[in-house]
Design a protein around this motif. Sequence first.
Motif, short mmCIF file in Angstrom:
data_model
loop_
_atom_site.label_atom_id
_atom_site.label_comp_id
_atom_site.label_asym_id
_atom_site.label_seq_id
_atom_site.Cartn_x
_atom_site.Cartn_y
_atom_site.Cartn_z
N ASN A 90 0.99 -1.32 -0.55
CA ASN A 90 0.09 -0.39 -0.18
C ASN A 90 0.61 1.18 0.34
OD1 ASN A 90 -2.15 -1.76 0.78
ND2 ASN A 90 -2.19 -0.80 2.32
N VAL A 91 0.46 2.12 -0.59
CA VAL A 91 1.22 3.61 -0.65
C VAL A 91 0.77 4.09 0.02
CG1 VAL A 91 1.48 5.86 -1.98
CG2 VAL A 91 1.56 3.25 -3.28
N PRO A 92 1.16 5.13 0.93
CA PRO A 92 0.41 5.24 2.15
C PRO A 92 0.33 7.16 1.66
CG PRO A 92 2.98 5.74 2.29
CD PRO A 92 2.73 5.28 1.30
N VAL A 93 -0.78 7.23 1.72
CA VAL A 93 -1.98 8.35 1.26
C VAL A 93 -1.45 9.44 1.92
CG1 VAL A 93 -4.15 9.23 1.61
CG2 VAL A 93 -3.91 7.26 1.47
N ASN A 94 -1.31 10.43 1.25
CA ASN A 94 -0.98 11.73 1.09
C ASN A 94 -2.42 12.87 1.17
OD1 ASN A 94 -0.29 14.70 0.70
ND2 ASN A 94 0.53 14.19 -0.96
N GLN A 95 -1.86 13.12 2.94
CA GLN A 95 -3.00 14.13 3.42
C GLN A 95 -3.22 15.34 2.23
OE1 GLN A 95 -4.60 12.75 5.45
NE2 GLN A 95 -4.14 10.77 5.50
N ASP A 96 -2.34 15.82 1.67
CA ASP A 96 -2.80 17.23 1.32
C ASP A 96 -3.95 16.60 -0.19
OD1 ASP A 96 -1.38 18.96 2.51
OD2 ASP A 96 0.27 18.12 1.39
N LEU A 97 -3.63 15.23 -0.74
CA LEU A 97 -4.10 15.12 -1.62
C LEU A 97 -5.75 14.80 -1.23
CD1 LEU A 97 -4.48 13.36 -4.91
CD2 LEU A 97 -4.32 11.16 -2.94
N LEU A 98 -5.91 14.35 0.35
CA LEU A 98 -7.48 13.72 0.65
C LEU A 98 -7.98 15.29 0.63
CD1 LEU A 98 -6.66 10.82 2.40
CD2 LEU A 98 -7.96 10.97 0.62
N ARG A 99 -7.20 15.86 1.06
CA ARG A 99 -7.75 17.23 1.48
C ARG A 99 -7.67 18.19 0.18
NH1 ARG A 99 -3.98 19.86 4.46
NH2 ARG A 99 -2.76 20.81 2.47
N ASP A 100 -7.17 18.51 -0.85
CA ASP A 100 -7.53 19.07 -2.03
C ASP A 100 -8.45 18.39 -3.26
OD1 ASP A 100 -5.81 20.65 -1.17
OD2 ASP A 100 -4.45 20.07 -2.09
N ASP A 101 -8.38 16.91 -3.13
CA ASP A 101 -9.19 16.20 -3.86
C ASP A 101 -9.61 14.32 -3.21
OD1 ASP A 101 -10.48 15.06 -5.87
OD2 ASP A 101 -8.92 14.57 -7.08
N TRP A 144 -12.39 9.62 -9.72
CA TRP A 144 -11.23 10.04 -8.76
C TRP A 144 -10.17 8.53 -8.52
CZ3 TRP A 144 -9.20 7.42 -4.23
CH2 TRP A 144 -8.16 8.96 -3.23
N ARG A 145 -10.79 7.83 -8.84
CA ARG A 145 -9.95 6.42 -9.32
C ARG A 145 -8.74 6.19 -10.30
NH1 ARG A 145 -12.88 1.35 -6.54
NH2 ARG A 145 -12.50 1.99 -4.10
N ALA A 146 -9.35 7.19 -11.11
CA ALA A 146 -8.75 6.80 -12.39
C ALA A 146 -7.44 8.64 -12.05
CB ALA A 146 -9.27 8.07 -13.53
N ARG A 147 -8.36 9.36 -11.69
CA ARG A 147 -7.16 10.41 -11.10
C ARG A 147 -6.03 10.26 -9.08
NH1 ARG A 147 -12.51 13.13 -10.34
NH2 ARG A 147 -11.64 13.42 -8.72
N HIS A 148 -6.68 9.21 -9.20
CA HIS A 148 -5.01 8.50 -8.66
C HIS A 148 -4.87 6.96 -8.13
CE1 HIS A 148 -5.63 12.32 -6.78
NE2 HIS A 148 -7.47 12.20 -6.56
N PRO A 149 -4.54 6.82 -9.20
CA PRO A 149 -4.82 4.78 -9.48
C PRO A 149 -3.90 3.91 -8.48
CG PRO A 149 -2.86 6.35 -10.86
CD PRO A 149 -4.04 6.91 -10.15
N ASP A 150 -3.17 5.17 -7.24
CA ASP A 150 -2.28 4.92 -7.00
C ASP A 150 -2.39 4.26 -5.71
OD1 ASP A 150 0.13 4.24 -8.87
OD2 ASP A 150 0.61 6.30 -8.30
N VAL A 151 -3.54 4.86 -4.78
CA VAL A 151 -4.72 5.17 -3.32
C VAL A 151 -5.16 4.15 -3.19
CG1 VAL A 151 -5.45 7.00 -1.99
CG2 VAL A 151 -4.15 7.49 -3.31
#
Length: 65
Positions: free
Chosen positions: A4-15, A56-63
Amino acid sequence: MNDNVPVNQDLLRDDPPPTPPVEPDPGDCCGNGCDPCIFDYYEEARQHYRALLAAWRARHPDVVL
């Protein structure tokens, strides 16, 4: 091993990922055969949610959620 790739908290806040609709309780339906029924609206909301989640998953395939 953790793939699992760590989730970038900025990503979750921004998108943030979309939130699923809340399923109505069985008692929320009046039972009068309404057209559309509250469960019809719920199914439409679920379809919309699935489309938003796919985008959303297409924008963030690694999350991984």
